[in-house]
Structure formats: structure tokens, C-alpha cells
Design a protein around this motif. Structure first.
Motif, PDB file in Angstrom:
ATOM      1  N   TRP A 167      57.673   1.642  67.240  1.00  0.00           N
ATOM      2  CA  TRP A 167      57.800   2.841  67.837  1.00  0.00           C
ATOM      3  C   TRP A 167      56.402   3.540  67.645  1.00  0.00           C
ATOM      4  N   SER A 168      55.899   3.645  66.491  1.00  0.00           N
ATOM      5  CA  SER A 168      54.598   4.098  66.250  1.00  0.00           C
ATOM      6  C   SER A 168      53.539   3.186  67.060  1.00  0.00           C
ATOM      7  N   VAL A 169      53.550   2.025  66.815  1.00  0.00           N
ATOM      8  CA  VAL A 169      52.595   1.284  67.697  1.00  0.00           C
ATOM      9  C   VAL A 169      52.441   1.658  69.220  1.00  0.00           C
ATOM     10  N   GLY A 170      53.708   1.762  69.572  1.00  0.00           N
ATOM     11  CA  GLY A 170      53.863   2.220  71.284  1.00  0.00           C
ATOM     12  C   GLY A 170      53.419   3.780  71.405  1.00  0.00           C
ATOM     13  N   GLU A 171      53.841   4.591  70.502  1.00  0.00           N
ATOM     14  CA  GLU A 171      53.261   5.842  70.512  1.00  0.00           C
ATOM     15  C   GLU A 171      51.709   5.931  70.639  1.00  0.00           C
ATOM     16  N   ALA A 172      50.998   5.135  69.554  1.00  0.00           N
ATOM     17  CA  ALA A 172      49.726   5.018  69.642  1.00  0.00           C
ATOM     18  C   ALA A 172      49.202   4.555  70.778  1.00  0.00           C
ATOM     19  N   ILE A 173      49.587   3.592  71.310  1.00  0.00           N
ATOM     20  CA  ILE A 173      49.044   3.150  72.668  1.00  0.00           C
ATOM     21  C   ILE A 173      49.133   3.963  73.804  1.00  0.00           C
ATOM     22  N   ILE A 174      50.324   4.774  73.918  1.00  0.00           N
ATOM     23  CA  ILE A 174      50.569   5.596  74.903  1.00  0.00           C
ATOM     24  C   ILE A 174      49.716   6.920  74.809  1.00  0.00           C
ATOM     25  N   LEU A 175      49.380   7.276  73.574  1.00  0.00           N
ATOM     26  CA  LEU A 175      48.401   8.522  73.398  1.00  0.00           C
ATOM     27  C   LEU A 175      47.187   7.845  73.635  1.00  0.00           C
ATOM     28  N   LEU A 176      46.720   6.737  73.404  1.00  0.00           N
ATOM     29  CA  LEU A 176      45.457   6.091  73.614  1.00  0.00           C
ATOM     30  C   LEU A 176      45.141   6.348  75.254  1.00  0.00           C
ATOM     31  N   VAL A 177      46.061   5.725  76.012  1.00  0.00           N
ATOM     32  CA  VAL A 177      45.884   5.539  77.512  1.00  0.00           C
ATOM     33  C   VAL A 177      45.956   7.100  77.925  1.00  0.00           C
ATOM     34  N   VAL A 178      46.916   8.089  77.620  1.00  0.00           N
ATOM     35  CA  VAL A 178      46.808   9.365  78.128  1.00  0.00           C
ATOM     36  C   VAL A 178      45.602   9.982  77.907  1.00  0.00           C
ATOM     37  N   SER A 179      44.923   9.863  76.484  1.00  0.00           N
ATOM     38  CA  SER A 179      43.553  10.507  76.190  1.00  0.00           C
ATOM     39  C   SER A 179      42.396   9.885  77.174  1.00  0.00           C
ATOM     40  N   ILE A 180      42.394   8.500  77.509  1.00  0.00           N
ATOM     41  CA  ILE A 180      41.332   8.020  78.146  1.00  0.00           C
ATOM     42  C   ILE A 180      41.656   8.509  79.763  1.00  0.00           C
TER      43      ILE A 180
END
Length: 216
Positions: free
Chosen positions: A181-194
Motif C-alpha cells: 500500500w505504501s509503494v502504491g501511494e508513493a507511485i500515485i503521489l509521484l504521478v500526481v506531482s508530475i
């Protein structure tokens, strides 16, 4: 001092261990049961013998398993579906080979770890009352008390070992889910930030206007 090569009387603790070694037969096994699999065990039992089957699922899925116990004639003595743990006591009605099976055939991808303890017969008394004309001495009574206390300690240790193993399995499973779940959240945050960066960049970028000449 006894002559060399002869043996004196056994010490009390050694006598206790020697008598405890004559206890009833018991099979205590922990094994892995794959998905869509069935595992059976067999035991020769004499008629009139009291037996106890106790099992518990330690790891895997919903911690459940199917259990079935049959006598030598194939008559079902015990049958339970999707049980996490249970205990069953019976008296053998005839001599022969008794079969008990654990099934995980209802599971398609989850394997289980199963513990069972199959006791055949009862523990004989440390000091049989046959051919005795006197009561137990203080030392013998103390040995009996120690023997009973040791059996209780073994039962408690087994129970807490199983609980510890089950709790550790649950904790490891939860830790794995939290990590994913933490890895998924990190990926989502990265995509949203970009995405936000490109969106803001599009707001401040110069729009080029193109002019076209129309011939006279």
C-alpha cells in the motif's frame, strides 16, 4: 559403595523420567498443506483404546481446513468443514488402522500450515496400585505432582507456541500489505506531482500566434 559394574537404586528424577518414557503414544506434527491438496495419516489402534485428535491451522488464507476421521471399516467418526481448530476424543470400537485426513481442496491458491496432536491411549500411572500394600511415600507423591505439572507445562508451551506462530504470520501478512500500500501511494503521489507540474507549466507558457497572409 556398590561394586564396580553393579547399579545402585535410581535417583528420584531419573526414575521419574524413566517412568514417563512409558507414556501413551502421541504423534505431534506440523506440516504444510498445499492448495487443492489432501494429506492423510494412518494409525494402528487396538480396540477399547481412548484416542484424542487435536488440530489447528497456523498459517494460510482464512486459517481453515477440512478434517475427516475414519475407522478401519471406512465409517466416518468425525467430519468438519473449514475449521480453524478443534479437538475430538473417541474410543476405538475395533482393532485396525484408523485414518484421518486434512483437506485444502476448497482453496485454489492458498496453502496452509497445519498442526495436529494425535494421542493414542492414556498415560499409565507413575506408581501402579497393583500389588501395593502401602500408600505412596512423600517422595512418590512429589514425583506424581511434578509429573502432572510437567504435562501441564508442555500443554501450555504448545498452546502458546501455536499462538505465537499464528500471530507472527498475521503480523507478517499485515506488514506485506502495508508495504504494498505504501509503494502504491508513493507511485500515485509521484504521478500526481508530475501532472501538477505539467499543468502549471501549461498555464505560464507563451502562446504563439500565427498570422497568415492573404494574397491580394
Amino acid at each position: 559403595m556398590p561394586p564396580r559394574g553393579s547399579r545402585g537404586p535410581l535417583p528420584p528424577l531419573l526414575l521419574l523420567w524413566a517412568l514417563a518414557a512409558c507414556a501413551a503414544r502421541a504423534s505431534e506434527i506440523t506440516f504444510e498443506l498445499p492448495d487443492n491438496a489432501k494429506q492423510c495419516f494412518y494409525e494402528e489402534i487396538a480396540q477399547g483404546t481412548k484416542c484424542t485428535l487435536e488440530f489447528q491451522v497456523i498459517t494460510g488464507g482464512h486459517y481453515d481446513v477440512d478434517c475427516r476421521l475414519e475407522d478401519p471399516d471406512g465409517i466416518v467418526l468425525y467430519k468438519e468443514m473449514k475449521k480453524q481448530y478443534d479437538s475430538f476424543t473417541f474410543t476405538a470400537s475395533r482393532n485396525g488402522t484408523y485414518k484421518f485426513c486434512f483437506s485444502n481442496e476448497f482453496s485454489t491458491f492458498t496453502h496452509k500450515t497445519v498442526y495436529f496432536d494425535f494421542q493414542v491411549g492414556e498415560d499409565p500411572p507413575l506408581f501402579p496400585s497393583e500389588n501395593r500394600v502401602t500408600a505412596l511415600t512423600q517422595m512418590e507423591s512429589a514425583c506424581v505432582s511434578i509429573h502432572e505439572a510437567l504435562k501441564s507445562v508442555i500443554d501450555y508451551q504448545t498452546h502458546f507456541r501455536l499462538r505465537e506462530a499464528q500471530g507472527r504470520s498475521r503480523a507478517e501478512d499485515l506488514n506485506t500489505r502495508v508495504a504494498y500500500w505504501s509503494v502504491g501511494e508513493a507511485i500515485i503521489l509521484l504521478v500526481v506531482s508530475i501532472g501538477q507540474v505539467f499543468l502549471l507549466k501549461s498555464f505560464f507558457s507563451d502562446k504563439r500566434t500565427t498570422t497568415t497572409r492573404v494574397g491580394s
